[in-house]
Design a protein around this motif. Structure first.
Motif, short mmCIF file in Angstrom:
data_model
loop_
_atom_site.label_atom_id
_atom_site.label_comp_id
_atom_site.label_asym_id
_atom_site.label_seq_id
_atom_site.Cartn_x
_atom_site.Cartn_y
_atom_site.Cartn_z
N ALA A 1 39.52 150.04 1.73
CA ALA A 1 39.11 148.86 2.50
C ALA A 1 37.73 148.38 2.09
CB ALA A 1 39.14 149.17 4.00
N ASN B 1 36.93 144.72 0.51
CA ASN B 1 36.00 143.84 1.22
C ASN B 1 34.87 143.38 0.30
OD1 ASN B 1 36.99 143.51 3.91
ND2 ASN B 1 36.47 145.63 4.33
N SER C 1 44.24 146.42 6.81
CA SER C 1 42.90 146.10 6.33
C SER C 1 42.93 144.86 5.44
CB SER C 1 42.32 147.27 5.53
OG SER C 1 42.13 148.41 6.33
N CYS C 2 43.95 144.77 4.60
CA CYS C 2 44.09 143.59 3.73
C CYS C 2 44.27 142.32 4.56
CB CYS C 2 45.29 143.76 2.80
SG CYS C 2 45.08 145.00 1.50
#
Length: 358
Positions: free
Chosen positions: A53, A57, A87-88
């Motif tokens: 993640a 990010n 998370s994506c």
């Protein structure tokens, strides 16, 4: 493709936008495919879902638009997979696709994934159990893959089937296409076998020769017409099968140009095919505080590939066919000659200008 030049203390550095990342969430797999580029079930310390993640990010500032989640087999780490996919989804305007062998897909998985990802790809390696299972080395894998595809079709998921033609399954490729069409999937993509990962040790025996490719392209063109479907190919595959439909966004080699492949242990490569060659790693993310920026900008491997494209060898610059071949696949050049900056020695340059006497 958009890009920019950035100043450093030493020189001006060409920095294209990083739009596409394929990331392995694990090396673990329930299959043992003889051609696996990821060399599944290798031993090492996987990136955690938190680390992945963080990487994505940070990469969003480099122009990230697409993420492919792969393995190994992602569903071997089901909880981690769902965490990474969520998370994506928190990254604005990001398109996500999942690569799976399909064998572990439950009805619940299919329902969840249809809502979490934009596209799912499943690989078929034969139309008969003895062929598909012979490549995966796991009995019953074809049946399980078919069942996984049916579950996704029941959820109306956006699915593309990958087919990798090899000596072992060549004659069954048209039947694979017909089989998946009967199940309900009409999106087919052909992938050329890459000399990478496990395929390297027996590549000469696994890969197709020119007569095989000629036979296959005629059969695929015929199958397209019979089934009224499109069979697509990316840039590298279209060097072997130029008459197949061009995959959208794949008109040239994009390795280190708009994409990278990150393996489960954090090694960064120009493309998925390159990931089977440790020598082609651009660096490890854990050595860069999980920040792709320096690797993307300054890796000697990436800069070498970009230099080859921006200033190809003289015989390529004067060749009318360069836009179609770009000097040949860089991974194949490394496999054959251990040189990613070598143009295909066996090619005959074609004049950009017609012979006025012809």
């Amino acid at each position: 493709m958009s890009s920019k030049k950035i100043s450093t203390d030493k020189e001006i550095v060409y920095e294209p936008k990083l739009e596409h990342i394929d990331v392995e969430i694990t090396k673990r797999c329930n299959l043992a495919c003889i051609h696996c580029s990821a060399q599944s079930n290798s031993i090492g310390r996987d990136l955690s879902s938190t680390e992945i993640a963080a990487v994505l990010n940070k990469a969003s500032t480099l122009g990230l638009k697409y993420v492919g989640v792969t393995g190994g087999e992602p569903l071997v780490r089901r909880r981690k997979l769902m965490t990474v996919l969520r998370s994506c989804r928190r990254i604005s305007n990001l398109k996500v696709h999942l690569h799976t062998n399909g064998t572990l897909l439950t009805s619940k998985d299919a329902s969840l994934l249809a809502g979490l990802v934009d596209e799912i790809t499943i690989t078929f390696l034969g139309s008969k159990p003895e062929t598909h299972d012979g490549v995966t080395l796991v009995k019953g894998s074809l049946r399980a893959t078919e069942e996984g595809l049916r579950r996704l079709m029941d959820e109306r998921a956006n699915v593309t089937i990958f087919v990798v033609p090899m000596k072992l399954n060549l004659k069954e490729v048209p039947q694979i296409v017909k089989k998946v069409k009967d199940i309900g999937c009409s999106r087919i993509r052909i992938l050329s076998l890459s000399p990478t990962g496990r395929a390297v040790s027996d590549f000469a025996n696994l890969s197709l020769d020119s007569k095989d490719k000629e036979w296959l392209i005629e059969k695929l063109i015929q199958t397209q017409k019979e089934l009224d479907i499109n069979i697509e190919a990316g840039f590298c595959t279209r060097q072997d099968y130029p008459r197949l439909d061009r995959l959208l966004g794949h008109s040239s080699c994009l390795a280190a140009e708009n994409r990278v492949h990150i393996d489960a242990f954090g090694e960064v490569f120009p493309c998925t095919a390159a990931s089977g060659w440790p020598e082609l790693s651009a660096g490890n993310l854990r050595d860069h505080n999980l920040n792709l920026s320096n690797i993307w900008r300054l890796s000697s491997v990436f800069r070498s590939l970009r230099s080859f494209r921006s200033k190809p060898p003289l015989k390529c610059r004067s060749c009318a066919l360069y836009p179609q071949c770009m000097g040949g696949c860089r991974v194949i050049m490394y496999y054959k000659y251990r040189n990613i900056n070598l143009a295909r020695p066996d090619c005959k340059p074609q004049s950009m200008f017609p012979d006025p006497l012809s």
